[in-house]
Design a protein around this motif. Structure first.
Motif, PDB file in Angstrom:
ATOM      1  N   THR A 106      38.139  31.549  44.044  1.00  0.00           N
ATOM      2  CA  THR A 106      37.980  31.772  42.659  1.00  0.00           C
ATOM      3  C   THR A 106      36.724  32.672  42.214  1.00  0.00           C
ATOM      4  O   THR A 106      36.675  33.090  41.234  1.00  0.00           O
ATOM      5  CB  THR A 106      37.590  30.429  42.131  1.00  0.00           C
ATOM      6  OG1 THR A 106      36.482  29.728  42.479  1.00  0.00           O
ATOM      7  CG2 THR A 106      38.734  29.363  42.092  1.00  0.00           C
ATOM      8  N   ASP A 107      36.027  32.988  43.432  1.00  0.00           N
ATOM      9  CA  ASP A 107      34.844  33.870  43.478  1.00  0.00           C
ATOM     10  C   ASP A 107      35.226  35.186  43.911  1.00  0.00           C
ATOM     11  O   ASP A 107      35.263  35.164  45.294  1.00  0.00           O
ATOM     12  CB  ASP A 107      33.794  33.043  43.735  1.00  0.00           C
ATOM     13  CG  ASP A 107      32.403  33.987  43.632  1.00  0.00           C
ATOM     14  OD1 ASP A 107      32.398  35.268  43.240  1.00  0.00           O
ATOM     15  OD2 ASP A 107      31.460  33.400  43.845  1.00  0.00           O
ATOM     16  N   LEU A 108      35.150  36.325  43.218  1.00  0.00           N
ATOM     17  CA  LEU A 108      35.716  37.472  43.981  1.00  0.00           C
ATOM     18  C   LEU A 108      34.418  38.131  44.526  1.00  0.00           C
ATOM     19  O   LEU A 108      34.466  39.455  44.865  1.00  0.00           O
ATOM     20  CB  LEU A 108      36.295  38.397  42.909  1.00  0.00           C
ATOM     21  CG  LEU A 108      37.616  37.950  42.531  1.00  0.00           C
ATOM     22  CD1 LEU A 108      38.343  38.730  41.372  1.00  0.00           C
ATOM     23  CD2 LEU A 108      38.573  37.637  43.435  1.00  0.00           C
ATOM     24  N   ARG A 109      33.190  37.679  44.466  1.00  0.00           N
ATOM     25  CA  ARG A 109      31.865  38.570  44.532  1.00  0.00           C
ATOM     26  C   ARG A 109      31.971  39.758  45.606  1.00  0.00           C
ATOM     27  O   ARG A 109      31.681  40.780  45.255  1.00  0.00           O
ATOM     28  CB  ARG A 109      30.789  37.525  45.141  1.00  0.00           C
ATOM     29  CG  ARG A 109      29.882  36.812  44.046  1.00  0.00           C
ATOM     30  CD  ARG A 109      28.917  36.000  44.527  1.00  0.00           C
ATOM     31  NE  ARG A 109      29.660  34.905  45.616  1.00  0.00           N
ATOM     32  CZ  ARG A 109      28.975  33.795  46.163  1.00  0.00           C
ATOM     33  NH1 ARG A 109      27.791  33.869  45.860  1.00  0.00           N
ATOM     34  NH2 ARG A 109      29.821  33.146  46.761  1.00  0.00           N
ATOM     35  N   HIS A 110      32.201  39.403  46.810  1.00  0.00           N
ATOM     36  CA  HIS A 110      32.311  40.308  47.998  1.00  0.00           C
ATOM     37  C   HIS A 110      33.724  40.768  48.558  1.00  0.00           C
ATOM     38  O   HIS A 110      33.930  41.843  48.812  1.00  0.00           O
ATOM     39  CB  HIS A 110      31.449  39.974  49.089  1.00  0.00           C
ATOM     40  CG  HIS A 110      30.058  39.550  48.508  1.00  0.00           C
ATOM     41  ND1 HIS A 110      29.078  40.241  48.215  1.00  0.00           N
ATOM     42  CD2 HIS A 110      29.693  38.352  48.794  1.00  0.00           C
ATOM     43  CE1 HIS A 110      28.068  39.464  47.862  1.00  0.00           C
ATOM     44  NE2 HIS A 110      28.197  38.422  48.241  1.00  0.00           N
TER      45      HIS A 110
END
Length: 127
Positions: A106-110
């Motif tokens: 759910t988290d595309l940070r890197h």
């Protein structure tokens, strides 16, 4: 509870039904931090049909390369404060990339920046 928890469980169940779903030691450790972190938690994952896979040395090489690129993009003042140990996200992404496996997240940070060819399964992505 994370609003995407149910969605993530559904994606994992779908992967198990269609093919195979695997989890590496770094993602497993992150999961265990969020629950009881005991043998019952491992048994629950196995009951879901997940397969535990080890990290190959090449995962560390790729994670380190991506992490160095990440550090190089930071302002110099921030680089000095950053840990020199690659973030867990870099290990998880490198592992999925080298195994040519899609990654549920759910988290595309890197992930999109440092692993642009990695197949991502995320909410509202149509995947």
């Amino acid at each position: 509870m994370d609003p995407f928890h149910t969605w993530a469980i559904e994606q994992i169940a779908l992967a198990v039904d269609v093919s195979t779903a695997v989890v590496g030691p770094v993602a497993l450790a992150e999961f265990l931090v969020g629950c009881d972190g005991n043998d019952a938690s491992l048994s629950k994952l196995q009951a879901w049909g997940l397969i535990f896979v080890p990290l190959q040395p090449k995962v560390s090489v790729l994670a380190a390369q991506a992490f160095k690129s990440y550090l190089a993009r930071l302002p110099e003042a921030d680089r000095a404060r950053r840990r020199r140990i690659p973030l867990p996200d870099f290990f998880i992404a490198a592992h999925a990339f080298l195994d040519d496996a899609p990654l549920v997240l759910t988290d595309l940070r890197h992930f999109q920046t440092y692993f642009p060819e990695l197949r991502l399964i995320r909410p509202l992505s149509g995947n």
